[in-house]
Design a protein around this motif. Structure first.
Motif, PDB file in Angstrom:
ATOM      1  N   ARG A 124       0.834  -1.211   0.000  1.00 41.07           N
ATOM      2  CA  ARG A 124       0.000   0.000   0.000  1.00 41.07           C
ATOM      3  C   ARG A 124       0.867   1.259   0.000  1.00 41.07           C
ATOM      4  O   ARG A 124       0.541   2.239  -0.655  1.00 41.07           O
ATOM      5  N   ILE A 125       1.948   1.231   0.734  1.00 44.22           N
ATOM      6  CA  ILE A 125       2.855   2.381   0.751  1.00 44.22           C
ATOM      7  C   ILE A 125       3.388   2.644  -0.650  1.00 44.22           C
ATOM      8  O   ILE A 125       3.364   3.784  -1.131  1.00 44.22           O
ATOM      9  N   ALA A 126       3.848   1.614  -1.320  1.00 45.21           N
ATOM     10  CA  ALA A 126       4.399   1.784  -2.675  1.00 45.21           C
ATOM     11  C   ALA A 126       3.335   2.326  -3.628  1.00 45.21           C
ATOM     12  O   ALA A 126       3.614   3.244  -4.422  1.00 45.21           O
ATOM     13  N   PHE A 127       2.112   1.792  -3.560  1.00 44.71           N
ATOM     14  CA  PHE A 127       1.062   2.256  -4.465  1.00 44.71           C
ATOM     15  C   PHE A 127       0.746   3.730  -4.234  1.00 44.71           C
ATOM     16  O   PHE A 127       0.708   4.523  -5.181  1.00 44.71           O
ATOM     17  N   TYR A 128       0.497   4.106  -2.987  1.00 42.86           N
ATOM     18  CA  TYR A 128       0.078   5.483  -2.722  1.00 42.86           C
ATOM     19  C   TYR A 128       1.204   6.496  -2.903  1.00 42.86           C
ATOM     20  O   TYR A 128       0.941   7.645  -3.262  1.00 42.86           O
ATOM     21  N   ARG A 129       2.442   6.086  -2.727  1.00 40.14           N
ATOM     22  CA  ARG A 129       3.563   6.987  -3.060  1.00 40.14           C
ATOM     23  C   ARG A 129       3.662   7.174  -4.562  1.00 40.14           C
ATOM     24  O   ARG A 129       3.918   8.276  -5.040  1.00 40.14           O
ATOM     25  N   HIS A 130       3.464   6.110  -5.295  1.00 41.06           N
ATOM     26  CA  HIS A 130       3.477   6.186  -6.762  1.00 41.06           C
ATOM     27  C   HIS A 130       2.352   7.111  -7.250  1.00 41.06           C
ATOM     28  O   HIS A 130       2.570   7.975  -8.110  1.00 41.06           O
ATOM     29  N   LEU A 131       1.163   6.965  -6.689  1.00 41.08           N
ATOM     30  CA  LEU A 131       0.041   7.828  -7.059  1.00 41.08           C
ATOM     31  C   LEU A 131       0.348   9.285  -6.723  1.00 41.08           C
ATOM     32  O   LEU A 131       0.070  10.192  -7.516  1.00 41.08           O
ATOM     33  N   TRP A 132       0.944   9.525  -5.570  1.00 42.62           N
ATOM     34  CA  TRP A 132       1.348  10.877  -5.172  1.00 42.62           C
ATOM     35  C   TRP A 132       2.320  11.465  -6.200  1.00 42.62           C
ATOM     36  O   TRP A 132       2.176  12.602  -6.639  1.00 42.62           O
ATOM     37  N   ASP A 133       3.305  10.671  -6.565  1.00 43.06           N
ATOM     38  CA  ASP A 133       4.306  11.137  -7.521  1.00 43.06           C
ATOM     39  C   ASP A 133       3.711  11.414  -8.909  1.00 43.06           C
ATOM     40  O   ASP A 133       4.163  12.316  -9.607  1.00 43.06           O
ATOM     41  N   LEU A 134       2.697  10.646  -9.289  1.00 40.95           N
ATOM     42  CA  LEU A 134       2.035  10.882 -10.585  1.00 40.95           C
ATOM     43  C   LEU A 134       1.255  12.194 -10.599  1.00 40.95           C
ATOM     44  O   LEU A 134       1.113  12.819 -11.634  1.00 40.95           O
ATOM     45  N   GLY A 135       0.733  12.564  -9.422  1.00 39.42           N
ATOM     46  CA  GLY A 135      -0.104  13.761  -9.332  1.00 39.42           C
ATOM     47  C   GLY A 135       0.687  15.007  -9.265  1.00 39.42           C
ATOM     48  O   GLY A 135       0.289  16.108  -9.481  1.00 39.42           O
TER      49      GLY A 135
END
Length: 135
Positions: A124-135
């Protein structure tokens, strides 16, 4: 005292998540709403969304400077709440712990997760950090 701050940031985020009523929040910070605002290219790179662990009212920008501490190193308030909305708590946890490195250097995530009272969830940490970085 970075570990003191990290622990207080975790405790403050837990207090926010536990106190605010999900059913009364008119805003969303969920994956669907966030990805809808991305470019088509970024949207294509979001990846598989993990199952929701716990829906809470998220801060939305839980970076370390958005948690105020008193002189004793205890959480007192949150600021910059313009992205506040309902989402999986890991949307906040991933970004808050991510920001510790930017603000204090490496090694303070254990204190943050101790302050929140949860073990890290690497997926979950990896997914939500990736989403943050995309935004």
């Amino acid at each position: 005292h970075p570990d003191t701050a990290a622990r207080a940031i975790g405790a403050g985020l837990r207090a926010l998540h536990d106190a605010l009523p999900v059913d009364d929040c008119p805003f969303s910070w969920g994956v669907a709403d966030r990805t809808a605002r991305l470019s088509p290219d970024a949207r294509a790179r979001v990846g598989d969304v993990p199952a929701v662990d716990r829906l809470v009212v998220c801060h939305g920008d839980p970076c370390a400077p958005n948690t105020l501490l008193d002189d004793g190193g205890r959480w007192t308030a949150h600021v910059d709440l313009d992205a506040l909305g309902v989402a999986d708590r890991w949307a906040d946890l991933a970004v808050a712990s991510y920001s510790l490195e930017w603000n204090y250097g490496d090694g303070h995530e254990p204190a943050f997760f101790e302050g929140y009272g949860i073990a890290p969830d690497a997926g979950r940490i990896a997914f939500y950090r990736h989403l943050w970085d995309l935004g």
